[in-house]
Scaffold this active site. Structure first.
Site, PDB file in Angstrom:
ATOM      1  N   GLY A  15      33.790  66.731  94.299  1.00 25.61           N
ATOM      2  CA  GLY A  15      32.431  66.716  93.730  1.00 25.61           C
ATOM      3  C   GLY A  15      31.763  65.360  93.911  1.00 25.61           C
ATOM      4  N   ARG A  19      25.533  62.636  88.380  1.00 28.46           N
ATOM      5  CA  ARG A  19      25.001  61.910  87.232  1.00 28.46           C
ATOM      6  C   ARG A  19      25.507  60.471  87.136  1.00 28.46           C
ATOM      7  NH1 ARG A  19      26.466  66.044  82.706  1.00 28.46           N
ATOM      8  NH2 ARG A  19      27.801  66.881  84.365  1.00 28.46           N
ATOM      9  N   LYS A  26      32.414  59.590  92.463  1.00 29.85           N
ATOM     10  CA  LYS A  26      32.752  59.483  91.036  1.00 29.85           C
ATOM     11  C   LYS A  26      34.221  59.138  90.806  1.00 29.85           C
ATOM     12  CE  LYS A  26      32.982  63.191  88.149  1.00 29.85           C
ATOM     13  NZ  LYS A  26      32.391  64.227  87.287  1.00 29.85           N
ATOM     14  N   GLU A 161      32.087  79.803  81.272  1.00 29.56           N
ATOM     15  CA  GLU A 161      31.297  78.586  81.420  1.00 29.56           C
ATOM     16  C   GLU A 161      30.112  78.623  80.463  1.00 29.56           C
ATOM     17  OE1 GLU A 161      32.316  75.897  83.410  1.00 29.56           O
ATOM     18  OE2 GLU A 161      33.986  77.289  83.185  1.00 29.56           O
ATOM     19  N   ALA A 429      41.172   3.241  91.241  1.00 28.68           N
ATOM     20  CA  ALA A 429      40.014   4.063  90.886  1.00 28.68           C
ATOM     21  C   ALA A 429      38.942   3.943  91.954  1.00 28.68           C
ATOM     22  CB  ALA A 429      39.469   3.625  89.532  1.00 28.68           C
ATOM     23  N   ARG A 446      37.986   0.857  98.608  1.00 23.44           N
ATOM     24  CA  ARG A 446      36.635   0.875  98.040  1.00 23.44           C
ATOM     25  C   ARG A 446      35.958  -0.448  98.318  1.00 23.44           C
ATOM     26  NH1 ARG A 446      39.030   0.323  92.015  1.00 23.44           N
ATOM     27  NH2 ARG A 446      39.295  -1.925  92.052  1.00 23.44           N
TER      28      ARG A 446
HETATM   29  C1  UD1 Z   1      34.966  72.586  84.899  1.00 22.69           C
HETATM   30  C2  UD1 Z   1      35.426  73.947  84.383  1.00 22.69           C
HETATM   31  C3  UD1 Z   1      35.122  74.022  82.901  1.00 22.69           C
HETATM   32  C4  UD1 Z   1      35.836  72.908  82.176  1.00 22.69           C
HETATM   33  C5  UD1 Z   1      35.448  71.562  82.769  1.00 22.69           C
HETATM   34  C6  UD1 Z   1      36.321  70.469  82.186  1.00 22.69           C
HETATM   35  C7  UD1 Z   1      35.110  75.475  86.260  1.00 22.69           C
HETATM   36  C8  UD1 Z   1      34.295  76.562  86.810  1.00 22.69           C
HETATM   37  N1  UD1 Z   1      34.701  74.972  85.086  1.00 22.69           N
HETATM   38  O1  UD1 Z   1      33.584  72.517  84.718  1.00 22.69           O
HETATM   39  O2  UD1 Z   1      35.550  75.272  82.374  1.00 22.69           O
HETATM   40  O3  UD1 Z   1      35.515  72.930  80.796  1.00 22.69           O
HETATM   41  O4  UD1 Z   1      35.665  71.563  84.195  1.00 22.69           O
HETATM   42  O5  UD1 Z   1      35.849  69.218  82.584  1.00 22.69           O
HETATM   43  O6  UD1 Z   1      36.099  75.098  86.841  1.00 22.69           O
HETATM   44  N2  UD1 Z   1      35.223  70.170  92.403  1.00 22.69           N
HETATM   45  C9  UD1 Z   1      35.613  70.285  93.722  1.00 22.69           C
HETATM   46  N3  UD1 Z   1      35.003  71.207  94.515  1.00 22.69           N
HETATM   47  C10 UD1 Z   1      34.040  72.022  94.055  1.00 22.69           C
HETATM   48  C11 UD1 Z   1      33.650  71.900  92.715  1.00 22.69           C
HETATM   49  C12 UD1 Z   1      34.259  70.978  91.906  1.00 22.69           C
HETATM   50  O7  UD1 Z   1      36.501  69.564  94.170  1.00 22.69           O
HETATM   51  O8  UD1 Z   1      33.552  72.821  94.834  1.00 22.69           O
HETATM   52  C13 UD1 Z   1      35.894  69.184  91.549  1.00 22.69           C
HETATM   53  C14 UD1 Z   1      34.972  68.136  90.982  1.00 22.69           C
HETATM   54  O9  UD1 Z   1      34.932  67.004  91.816  1.00 22.69           O
HETATM   55  C15 UD1 Z   1      35.621  67.822  89.633  1.00 22.69           C
HETATM   56  C16 UD1 Z   1      36.302  69.116  89.254  1.00 22.69           C
HETATM   57  O10 UD1 Z   1      36.422  69.876  90.439  1.00 22.69           O
HETATM   58  O11 UD1 Z   1      36.591  66.811  89.731  1.00 22.69           O
HETATM   59  C17 UD1 Z   1      35.512  69.898  88.208  1.00 22.69           C
HETATM   60  O12 UD1 Z   1      34.241  70.205  88.741  1.00 22.69           O
HETATM   61  P1  UD1 Z   1      32.947  70.081  87.848  1.00 22.69           P
HETATM   62  O13 UD1 Z   1      31.785  70.443  88.669  1.00 22.69           O
HETATM   63  O14 UD1 Z   1      32.918  68.792  87.139  1.00 22.69           O
HETATM   64  O15 UD1 Z   1      33.205  71.276  86.816  1.00 22.69           O
HETATM   65  P2  UD1 Z   1      32.637  71.368  85.367  1.00 22.69           P
HETATM   66  O16 UD1 Z   1      31.271  71.924  85.426  1.00 22.69           O
HETATM   67  O17 UD1 Z   1      32.832  70.097  84.650  1.00 22.69           O
HETATM   68 MG    MG Z   2      33.115  68.045  85.143  1.00 22.03          MG
END
Ligand code: UD1
Ligand code: MG
Length: 510
Positions: A15, A19, A26, A161, A429, A446
């Site tokens: 991801g 934010r 991140k 979710e 010195a 010096r």
């Molecule tokens: C996810 C969970 C949610 C949980 C939360 C905890 C899902 C659908 N939801 O939501 O239930 O409460 O984590 O923090 O899993 N990532 C990838 N590839 C992708 C999407 C995400 O590698 O295609 C990675 C992101 O980099 C991250 C992690 O997966 O490290 C979680 O993804 P994120 O988008 O943060 O999920 P949340 O919406 O937080």
């Molecule tokens: Mg997350």
């Protein structure tokens, strides 16, 4: 033939972390000595997985480079498009051989997760022979997180979710921490059945639980003792909160092992630092990287040590050190700057407004005030006069200065390297030492002082200085008349002694 039971760890780190508003992915943001990803990998390390896969996407090159440093055995797998956490795990498993066993999935942004907690999750999962087990926690504010939906018997029904949840489900405060254990075979099967029929049009890993449950497979919830461990990091405000929480955890652990932290709220210790018993850390102090602080040593207030080793019973006050070594009983600061390869032997002293780089300062030797020591070796029990500079740079190359043991160098010296001052030698010195000073010699380099008598009265007539000079002359005239020492006789001290002894003809006045 039965397939071997393997443990696979999959860390989701593709991801962007929008934010965070950062060019750095991140999971590479630092938090007390490790990146977010580094913390997750170290929490998973005691699982002794047969293989670790890290799903990379945004900033893939940077994340891969980081992995070669911190986890060279981990396999990065590219998820070119972020189509959801389910999609990410599917891609990860495509990159590893088929097989039975446990797959542990951890979101890359939960840095406070402790090894004990993920270990307990996996143990519970394997002992129950569950198809899937999710780590859950009761949190005060579940906003934005997936909710654990249980049936009337308290068993997991599904994970929903927030954006797909109804009002009743949103009121649930038990959340999905984003850390799971799965049976490998049943996970692969369920991943093939994920839909994208949700608010984000993504393949949700969390949907695996509902699918398995509907198929009559045993799914379980493992509740974390402390919800703090499950906190994710989505922006820099959350990162700062996590940093404070981790600081408190680290500080508490050190205090319990016998280290005094005089102000834990302003003491920031990386998870990679080691402290010995009865070390005292005063306020506003940062200990970073591979720093080690010995027993009974005082560090602080206002000290930053990066990758610096401090021996026992030493003291470091209001100073900054990077890649330095400070021996037992040595003293540093206030206001010292130790740069890489500054090495202070036992009981050495580096005092106030002193900078040291790539230099050895021998046992018991002192550099007390206002001095730069660069590329030098100083023997034992020597004293470097105030305001000296080790002139190490000719504009192109660096050169070394060697000062022997039991040497005494004068204040305001320049040692123009390469140059040597022998054992037991002195320097006068104000000297610019360009030639070697043999053992036991006094080096003087010096210009001689010249006083032009009466200059101020003549050339600055009418000034307050001239008036003061006249008054002093009158008083002196009177006392000379009374048989007191003459002007030149009153001057004495090392400079004159030097002149006499070395035959340079130094006299008090000319
Ligand atoms: C996810 C969970 C949610 C949980 C939360 C905890 C899902 C659908 N939801 O939501 O239930 O409460 O984590 O923090 O899993 N990532 C990838 N590839 C992708 C999407 C995400 O590698 O295609 C990675 C992101 O980099 C991250 C992690 O997966 O490290 C979680 O993804 P994120 O988008 O943060 O999920 P949340 O919406 O937080
Ligand atoms: Mg997350």
């Amino acid at each position: 033939m039965p397939q071997p039971h393997l443990r696979t760890v999959v860390v989701l780190a593709a991801g962007e972390g929008k934010r965070m508003k950062s060019t750095l992915p991140k999971v590479l943001h630092p938090l007390l000595g490790r990146t977010l990803l580094g913390h997750v990998l170290s929490a998973a390390a005691p699982l002794a997985a047969d293989r670790t896969v890290v799903v990379v996407g945004h900033g893939a090159d940077q994340v891969r480079a980081h992995l070669t440093e911190v986890a060279p055995d981990a396999t990065p797998v590219l998820q070119a498009e972020q189509l959801g956490t389910g999609h990410a795990v599917r891609i990860a498993l495509e990159a590893v051989p088929d097989g039975a066993g446990t797959v542990v999935v951890i979101n890359g942004d939960v840095p406070l997760l402790r090894p004990e907690t993920v270990g307990a999750l996996v143990t519970a999962h394997e002992q129950a022979a569950a198809a899937a087990t999710v780590l859950a926690a009761e949190v005060p504010d579940p906003t934005g997180l997936g909710r654990i939906v249980r049936d009337a018997d308290g068993r997991l029904e599904q994970i929903v979710e927030e954006r797909d949840a109804d009002a009743t489900q949103r009121a649930i405060q038990e959340i999905n921490a984003g850390i799971y254990a799965f049976d490998a075979v049943r996970l692969r099967d369920a991943l093939g059945k994920l839909s994208t029929d949700n608010d984000q049009g993504e393949e949700y890993l969390t949907d695996v639980f509902g699918l398995l449950r509907s198929a009559g497979e045993p799914v379980a919830v493992h509740v974390a003792d402390d919800h703090v461990e499950t906190l994710g990091c989505n922006d820099r405000v959350e990162l700062a909160t996590l940093r404070r929480l981790l600081r408190d955890r680290v500080n508490e652990a050190w205090m319990r092992t016998g280290v005094s932290l005089l102000d834990p709220a302003t003491t920031w210790i990386d998870v990679t630092v080691a402290l010995d018993r009865d070390a005292v850390i005063d306020q506003n102090t940062q200990l970073r990287g591979s720093t080690v602080v010995g027993a009974g040593t005082l560090v602080g207030p206002d000290v930053t040590l990066v990758d610096t080793i401090v021996g026992p019973a030493a003291s470091v006050v209001r100073s900054h050190a990077v890649g330095a070594e400070v021996g037992a009983g040595a003293s540093v600061g206030p206001y010292a700057y130790l740069r890489p390869a500054a090495r202070l032997a036992d009981k050495a002293k580096v005092g106030t407004f002193v900078e040291v780089k790539n230099s050895e300062i021998g046992a018991g030797s002192k550099v007390p005030h206002l001095t730069y020591v660069g590329d030098a070796t100083i023997g034992e029990q020597s004293n470097i006069g105030a305001a000296s500079v080790f002139v190490n740079y000719d504009g192109v190359h660096k050169h070394r200065t060697v000062i022997g043991s039991h040497a005494r160098t004068g204040a305001d010296n320049m040692f123009v390297a390469p140059v040597e001052v022998g054992d037991g030698a002195y320097t006068a010195a104000g000297s610019v030492i360009v030639d070697d000073v043999p053992a036991g010699a006094m080096g003087v380099a010096r210009a001689r002082q010249r006083n032009i008598e009466g200059w101020v009265v003549k050339r600055r007539a009418g000034t307050a200085a001239a008036e003061a000079a006249k008054r002093a002359r009158d008083v002196q005239g009177a006392s000379n008349g009374a048989g007191a020492a003459s002007d030149s006789e009153a001057m004495h001290g090392p400079a004159e002694t030097v002149g006499g002894a070395s035959g340079t003809g130094d006299t008090a006045t000319e």
